[in-house]
Design a protein around this motif. Structure first.
Motif, PDB file in Angstrom:
ATOM      1  N   GLU A  71      -0.247  10.275 -28.629  1.00  0.00           N
ATOM      2  CA  GLU A  71       0.086   9.236 -29.921  1.00  0.00           C
ATOM      3  C   GLU A  71      -0.087   7.883 -29.163  1.00  0.00           C
ATOM      4  O   GLU A  71      -0.758   7.072 -29.603  1.00  0.00           O
ATOM      5  CB  GLU A  71       1.573   9.121 -30.469  1.00  0.00           C
ATOM      6  CG  GLU A  71       1.745   8.062 -32.026  1.00  0.00           C
ATOM      7  CD  GLU A  71       3.466   8.069 -32.379  1.00  0.00           C
ATOM      8  OE1 GLU A  71       3.794   7.172 -32.711  1.00  0.00           O
ATOM      9  OE2 GLU A  71       4.137   9.005 -31.338  1.00  0.00           O
ATOM     10  N   HIS A  72      -0.072   7.531 -28.339  1.00  0.00           N
ATOM     11  CA  HIS A  72      -0.343   6.770 -27.262  1.00  0.00           C
ATOM     12  C   HIS A  72      -1.737   6.379 -27.399  1.00  0.00           C
ATOM     13  O   HIS A  72      -2.437   4.732 -27.279  1.00  0.00           O
ATOM     14  CB  HIS A  72      -0.292   6.755 -25.897  1.00  0.00           C
ATOM     15  CG  HIS A  72      -0.921   7.875 -24.960  1.00  0.00           C
ATOM     16  ND1 HIS A  72      -1.218   8.790 -25.193  1.00  0.00           N
ATOM     17  CD2 HIS A  72      -2.185   7.334 -24.286  1.00  0.00           C
ATOM     18  CE1 HIS A  72      -1.202   9.388 -24.303  1.00  0.00           C
ATOM     19  NE2 HIS A  72      -2.575   8.837 -24.156  1.00  0.00           N
TER      20      HIS A  72
ATOM     21  N   LEU B 246      -5.786   2.405 -30.139  1.00  0.00           N
ATOM     22  CA  LEU B 246      -6.905   2.866 -31.493  1.00  0.00           C
ATOM     23  C   LEU B 246      -6.467   1.310 -32.315  1.00  0.00           C
ATOM     24  O   LEU B 246      -7.341   0.483 -32.800  1.00  0.00           O
ATOM     25  CB  LEU B 246      -6.989   3.507 -32.184  1.00  0.00           C
ATOM     26  CG  LEU B 246      -8.091   3.741 -33.007  1.00  0.00           C
ATOM     27  CD1 LEU B 246      -9.021   3.581 -32.943  1.00  0.00           C
ATOM     28  CD2 LEU B 246      -7.526   4.599 -34.116  1.00  0.00           C
ATOM     29  N   GLY B 247      -5.687   1.302 -32.686  1.00  0.00           N
ATOM     30  CA  GLY B 247      -5.326   0.235 -33.268  1.00  0.00           C
ATOM     31  C   GLY B 247      -4.754  -0.641 -32.684  1.00  0.00           C
ATOM     32  O   GLY B 247      -4.946  -1.834 -33.399  1.00  0.00           O
TER      33      GLY B 247
ATOM     34  N   LEU C   9      -3.890   8.938 -41.062  1.00  0.00           N
ATOM     35  CA  LEU C   9      -2.512   8.568 -41.530  1.00  0.00           C
ATOM     36  C   LEU C   9      -2.204   7.590 -40.559  1.00  0.00           C
ATOM     37  O   LEU C   9      -1.161   6.488 -40.530  1.00  0.00           O
ATOM     38  CB  LEU C   9      -1.543   9.997 -41.252  1.00  0.00           C
ATOM     39  CG  LEU C   9      -1.533  11.103 -41.854  1.00  0.00           C
ATOM     40  CD1 LEU C   9      -0.687  12.339 -41.937  1.00  0.00           C
ATOM     41  CD2 LEU C   9      -0.828  10.738 -43.447  1.00  0.00           C
ATOM     42  N   TRP C  10      -2.279   7.704 -39.145  1.00  0.00           N
ATOM     43  CA  TRP C  10      -1.705   6.410 -38.165  1.00  0.00           C
ATOM     44  C   TRP C  10      -2.656   4.647 -38.839  1.00  0.00           C
ATOM     45  O   TRP C  10      -1.374   4.136 -39.191  1.00  0.00           O
ATOM     46  CB  TRP C  10      -2.692   6.839 -37.007  1.00  0.00           C
ATOM     47  CG  TRP C  10      -2.026   5.652 -36.219  1.00  0.00           C
ATOM     48  CD1 TRP C  10      -2.642   4.559 -35.302  1.00  0.00           C
ATOM     49  CD2 TRP C  10      -0.390   5.700 -35.233  1.00  0.00           C
ATOM     50  NE1 TRP C  10      -1.665   3.834 -34.807  1.00  0.00           N
ATOM     51  CE2 TRP C  10      -0.554   4.236 -34.611  1.00  0.00           C
ATOM     52  CE3 TRP C  10       0.845   5.960 -35.416  1.00  0.00           C
ATOM     53  CZ2 TRP C  10       0.294   3.595 -33.777  1.00  0.00           C
ATOM     54  CZ3 TRP C  10       1.047   5.431 -34.325  1.00  0.00           C
ATOM     55  CH2 TRP C  10       1.210   4.623 -33.681  1.00  0.00           C
TER      56      TRP C  10
ATOM     57  N   VAL D 295      -6.512  -2.290 -42.226  1.00  0.00           N
ATOM     58  CA  VAL D 295      -7.229  -1.060 -42.993  1.00  0.00           C
ATOM     59  C   VAL D 295      -8.002  -1.260 -43.977  1.00  0.00           C
ATOM     60  O   VAL D 295      -9.288  -0.263 -43.962  1.00  0.00           O
ATOM     61  CB  VAL D 295      -6.250   0.099 -42.805  1.00  0.00           C
ATOM     62  CG1 VAL D 295      -5.467  -0.529 -43.858  1.00  0.00           C
ATOM     63  CG2 VAL D 295      -7.108   1.713 -43.577  1.00  0.00           C
ATOM     64  N   ASP D 296      -7.608  -1.632 -44.889  1.00  0.00           N
ATOM     65  CA  ASP D 296      -8.066  -2.192 -46.547  1.00  0.00           C
ATOM     66  C   ASP D 296      -9.817  -3.222 -46.259  1.00  0.00           C
ATOM     67  O   ASP D 296      -9.885  -3.067 -46.851  1.00  0.00           O
ATOM     68  CB  ASP D 296      -6.884  -2.517 -47.402  1.00  0.00           C
ATOM     69  CG  ASP D 296      -6.096  -1.250 -47.410  1.00  0.00           C
ATOM     70  OD1 ASP D 296      -6.818  -0.137 -47.441  1.00  0.00           O
ATOM     71  OD2 ASP D 296      -4.931  -1.660 -47.925  1.00  0.00           O
ATOM     72  N   ALA D 297      -8.870  -4.111 -44.937  1.00  0.00           N
ATOM     73  CA  ALA D 297      -9.909  -4.926 -44.959  1.00  0.00           C
ATOM     74  C   ALA D 297     -11.572  -3.793 -44.743  1.00  0.00           C
ATOM     75  O   ALA D 297     -12.429  -5.219 -45.402  1.00  0.00           O
ATOM     76  CB  ALA D 297      -9.855  -6.018 -43.793  1.00  0.00           C
ATOM     77  N   TYR D 298     -11.738  -2.940 -44.449  1.00  0.00           N
ATOM     78  CA  TYR D 298     -12.779  -1.730 -43.824  1.00  0.00           C
ATOM     79  C   TYR D 298     -13.186  -1.165 -44.336  1.00  0.00           C
ATOM     80  O   TYR D 298     -11.912  -0.351 -44.663  1.00  0.00           O
ATOM     81  CB  TYR D 298     -12.678  -2.547 -42.243  1.00  0.00           C
ATOM     82  CG  TYR D 298     -13.315  -3.513 -41.421  1.00  0.00           C
ATOM     83  CD1 TYR D 298     -14.403  -4.161 -41.012  1.00  0.00           C
ATOM     84  CD2 TYR D 298     -11.459  -4.179 -40.815  1.00  0.00           C
ATOM     85  CE1 TYR D 298     -14.269  -5.837 -40.536  1.00  0.00           C
ATOM     86  CE2 TYR D 298     -11.934  -5.775 -40.633  1.00  0.00           C
ATOM     87  CZ  TYR D 298     -12.798  -6.551 -40.086  1.00  0.00           C
ATOM     88  OH  TYR D 298     -13.056  -7.848 -39.171  1.00  0.00           O
TER      89      TYR D 298
END
Length: 280
Positions: free
Chosen positions: A84-85, A90-91, A126-127, A135-138
């Motif tokens: 998960e790290h 990533l984010g 999901l992450w 996430v919705d901007a790209y």
């Protein structure tokens, strides 16, 4: 099957391991004899091959049987939010670096290779939905690829048991999975449709090139099965699969620095990753 052999002799073991190596880059030998024998003898029985020689002859002309043999050798042990790290990285670090010079609505491509039975690419989806505010901007495109066609079929079905889901927060399971049936839950259609599934071979230049280029590639826990030559070949193809400035995430026991000097090592707070250098 009459006259089924109890074991492969040393030369038979070498020959079948050579077939697998040439197609996949994965190395096996005496140390993995039990693993190899179980799978080869099972495929011999299922293909009604009366002898090892007959089975090797079958492999020379039947690409479908080669595919089934390779499917039997792949290891698909995974679960949601594994390592998960790296998802936090990533984010929190990789995507901000990537989109920094792009306008909203730009394409961002993320590749999970091998994707196994789907937990890995669906975890990315999901992450990001839960944790990346942009996430919705790209236009985020997630691709999951594997050499194992059985694993890809399971990924497309998207049905998982309790163990695969055990690391997910309860709210994520409730929001993104259908109600359980006989102890199994299916990823909702919106998530399944958000991931494109394709077949790709990590040491085959043509199948790798077909996927295009990506901003982030997750290639975890497969290079450990390769020898030095296969690792180097895979490293070159992974480098080619990245956009300049793109990032490669490997498994925690793997190090690209010991394989190839093509990549720059980047150390972030959550993970160590490997970057294709940006264009100067």
């Amino acid at each position: 099957m009459s006259g089924e052999p109890r074991a492969l002799d040393a030369e038979e073991l070498r020959r079948v391991c050579e077939v697998v190596y040439r197609r996949t880059g994965m190395t096996y030998g005496e140390a993995k004899r039990y693993f190899v024998e179980r799978r080869v003898l099972d495929r011999m029985a299922r293909s009604n091959s009366g002898s090892f020689a007959a089975y090797m002859a079958l492999l020379r002309w039947d690409d479908g049987e080669v595919e089934r043999l390779i499917n039997s050798f792949t290891v698909n042990e995974t679960y949601f939010y594994r390592e998960e790290h790296q998802l936090r990285c990533l984010g929190g670090s990789l995507l901000p670096d990537i989109v920094g010079g792009r306008r909203p609505g730009a394409l961002v491509r993320i590749w999970s290779l091998p994707c196994s039975t789907g937990e890995e690419p669906y975890s990315i989806a999901l992450w990001l939905l839960e944790n990346w505010r942009l996430v919705d901007a790209y236009n985020v495109e997630i691709v999951g690829s594997d050499i194992d066609t059985d694993a890809l079929a399971a990924a497309a079905a998207g049905i998982y048991g309790e163990r695969a889901l055990s690391r997910l927060p309860a709210g994520v399971v409730a929001d993104y999975f259908e109600a359980p049936v006989d102890g199994l839950r299916r990823v909702i259609a919106d998530i399944r449709e958000s991931v494109k599934l394709t077949r790709a071979n990590l040491i085959d230049a043509a199948s790798m090139a077909e996927q295009g280029r990506f901003d982030v590639v997750f290639c975890r826990n497969v290079l450990i099965y390769f020898d030095d030559a296969s690792r180097l070949a895979a490293a070159r193809l992974l480098f080619d699969a990245l956009n300049p400035g793109g990032f490669l995430c490997l498994g925690h026991t793997e190090s690209m620095a010991r394989i190839s000097d093509l990549f720059a090592v980047r150390r972030f707070g959550d993970a160590v990753v490997y970057q294709r250098p940006p264009v100067a």
